[in-house]
Design an enzyme around this catalytic site. Structure first.
Site, PDB file in Angstrom:
ATOM      1  N   GLU A   1      43.906  33.163  48.988  1.00  0.00           N
ATOM      2  CA  GLU A   1      44.191  32.526  48.150  1.00  0.00           C
ATOM      3  C   GLU A   1      46.031  32.395  48.267  1.00  0.00           C
ATOM      4  OE1 GLU A   1      43.965  34.303  44.248  1.00  0.00           O
ATOM      5  OE2 GLU A   1      41.457  34.186  44.475  1.00  0.00           O
TER       6      GLU A   1
ATOM      7  N   GLU B   1      40.086  41.480  44.861  1.00  0.00           N
ATOM      8  CA  GLU B   1      41.325  42.444  44.309  1.00  0.00           C
ATOM      9  C   GLU B   1      40.821  43.707  43.774  1.00  0.00           C
ATOM     10  OE1 GLU B   1      44.239  40.397  42.243  1.00  0.00           O
ATOM     11  OE2 GLU B   1      44.604  38.787  44.246  1.00  0.00           O
TER      12      GLU B   1
END
Length: 519
Positions: A273, A128
């Site tokens: 995820e 991220e």
């Protein structure tokens, strides 16, 4: 040589030259969508790598993702059928992105040394980055390219792919999906070159998708049922008229529409995820075991249904659940430490309802559960000694549990402590009661687990090992009683075969004699 012959030979060698390439590419593609798990290590008393691998095998988990390149775990995974994605932490991007030598050294140390005995299938570069450390965003593509060059040098670029996980927040206005687009400040300068890299290297777009946060941030707008894959009123995209029954599919299609806006249509989404917390602070009332169970159970069934999304029904994204263990060392809020399917001691946080969907988490089955001491209750502590001793005394007394095996000198006496003896007694009572609801409680001192608590020569009452040993004893008795009958049958069948052989020879001689006579 004739022209057509020359052409045929040239065509043959041309086709032959493509065979190794196509085979290599095929090995990099999963034939069917899969469910994997993320393994974080912020866990107190994390089990050793060898025990971790044993546990993964027991649970039939064949795909995992690590947040680093833990060499001990990679070594323990050697010669197993467990596929692993390893990761480059954000703090290593600068060194790898600015030096081909560093990238080559990283690939050799963390990939070449282990592959192919350890089935490394992918490398996630950073985590991220665009949203958590935007200053490092310009380093992403150079790091990917340097690592890819190192894979090419090692001839592993067709077996191992490279990508970088993004937060779903890089997508603006995800619903309706047809109106979604990437954050425009990132699109042309960062995201488009990254997507072109994925297209050229046949690698996926990694996304972390959390319907939990979508629901929490839009409480009252997004229904809880839709977030949990539960039946509810369909959401309809007014532009495409596609019907969405859950938030998860809408988020995936939003990514596909966003890529299409940049003229990229050949990159698939890999969900690195997703999950739901089982416990949270007072301002997180929907972080419960029931909701976590519902979300993850329905998610697993959804993936194995292979129904794709409304936009791409032929493409089902593979998914990594966040996460395998509760990371109890994580910083607040409380939900951060409670995303796991299991506690650090490998007992389940809750029992998923996934029986009948395949081999994944095969031990999580209503017919394979045990009752043991609750080592991690809802208050975060263990059960006090007096409560445990009282529950043990009741089990072996009025509860009529079979406690003979925890007596001195018997197979389950050691280790000689209340916790060990109580677990055996609890399981005996639980099994005697037919695993009925409420038979594994003991005023909060007990919990249900899918992990067989048997150890060494101590076999717990609900264990398949016990039934197997009993079966072997019965079979050996039956064999001894049936020995004479078996020998008689062998003798009889041998005699019958000899008689048949003599008859066949007799008939053959008779036929030859008749044929000669007619001549």
């Amino acid at each position: 040589m004739k022209k057509n012959q020359v052409f045929s030979i040239q065509l043959f060698f041309l086709l032959l030259s493509f065979i190794p390439i196509s085979n290599q590419i095929q090995t990099n593609k999963e034939k069917q969508p899969f469910i994997g798990v993320n393994i974080g290590t912020d866990v107190s008393n994390l089990i050793p790598p060898t025990e971790l691998v044993t546990f993964l095998k027991q649970q039939k988990i064949t795909h995992i993702r690590l947040y680093d390149s833990n060499t001990d775990i990679l070594g323990a995974l050697s010669e197993t059928n467990i596929h692993v994605i390893i990761s480059v932490p954000n703090n290593q991007l600068l060194a790898i992105g600015s030096s081909n030598t560093t990238a080559s050294s990283w690939i050799h140390k963390n990939v070449v040394v282990f592959y192919p005995k350890t089935l490394i299938t992918g490398i996630s570069v950073g985590d991220e980055v665009l949203t958590t450390v935007p200053s490092s965003a310009p380093l992403l593509l150079p790091a990917l390219q340097s690592l890819h060059s190192a894979l090419v040098t090692s001839n592993l670029h067709n077996q191992i792919y490279l990508s970088t996980p993004h937060s779903s927040s890089i997508i603006i206005d995800p619903f309706p999906p047809s109106q979604a687009f990437f954050n425009q400040t990132l699109s042309s300068s960062i995201l488009l070159p990254l997507l072109q890299f994925h297209s050229q290297t046949n690698s996926p777009l990694m996304l972390n998708l959390y319907p939990y946060y979508v629901f929490m941030q839009n409480n009252g707008v997004v229904p809880l049922e839709t977030s949990l894959f539960k039946p509810s009123k369909d959401m309809v995209d007014p532009n495409t008229l596609l019907h969405y029954t859950n938030v998860f599919d809408a988020m995936i299609d939003a990514a596909y529409f966003s890529m299409k806006n940049l003229n990229v249509t050949d990159v698939v989404v890999l969900v690195t995820e997703t999950g739901w917390p089982s416990k949270g602070d007072s301002n997180e009332p929907y972080a419960t075991k029931e909701n976590a169970d519902t979300y993850n159970s329905n998610l697993i069934k959804h993936v194995f249904d292979r129904s794709g999304t409304p936009l791409n029904p032929e493409i089902t994204s593979s998914v990594f659940i966040y996460e395998l263990f509760n990371e109890d060392l994580r910083s607040p809020p409380l939900s951060e430490a409670n995303w796991g399917l299991f506690y650090g001691n490998v007992t389940p946080v809750y029992l998923l309802h996934v029986s009948g969907i395949g081999s994944f988490l095969a031990n999580d089955n209503a017919n394979e559960t045990y009752c043991v001491v609750n080592v991690d209750d809802d208050d975060g502590g263990g059960v006090d000694y007096k409560t445990l001793q009282a529950a043990l005394d009741w089990s072996c007394g009025p509860g009529r549990a079979n406690c003979s095996e925890i007596q001195p000198g018997e197979s389950c006496y050691l280790p000689n402590n209340v916790k060990n003896h109580a677990s055996y007694a609890f399981d005996s009572y639980y099994q005697n009661q037919g695993k009925s609801i409420g038979s594994c409680d003991f005023k909060g001192a007990a919990m249900i687990t899918t992990t067989d608590p048997s150890h060494g020569s101590c076999i717990f009452p609900g264990s398949k090992k016990l039934s197997k040993e009993t079966k072997q004893v019965v079979n050996s008795t039956q064999l001894s009683n049936a020995g004479k009958k078996l020998r008689f049958k062998i003798f009889s069948s041998t005699k019958i075969k000899e008689i048949n052989n003599i008859l066949h020879i007799y008939y053959l001689v008779a036929l030859i004699t008749m044929w000669l006579f007619l001549l």
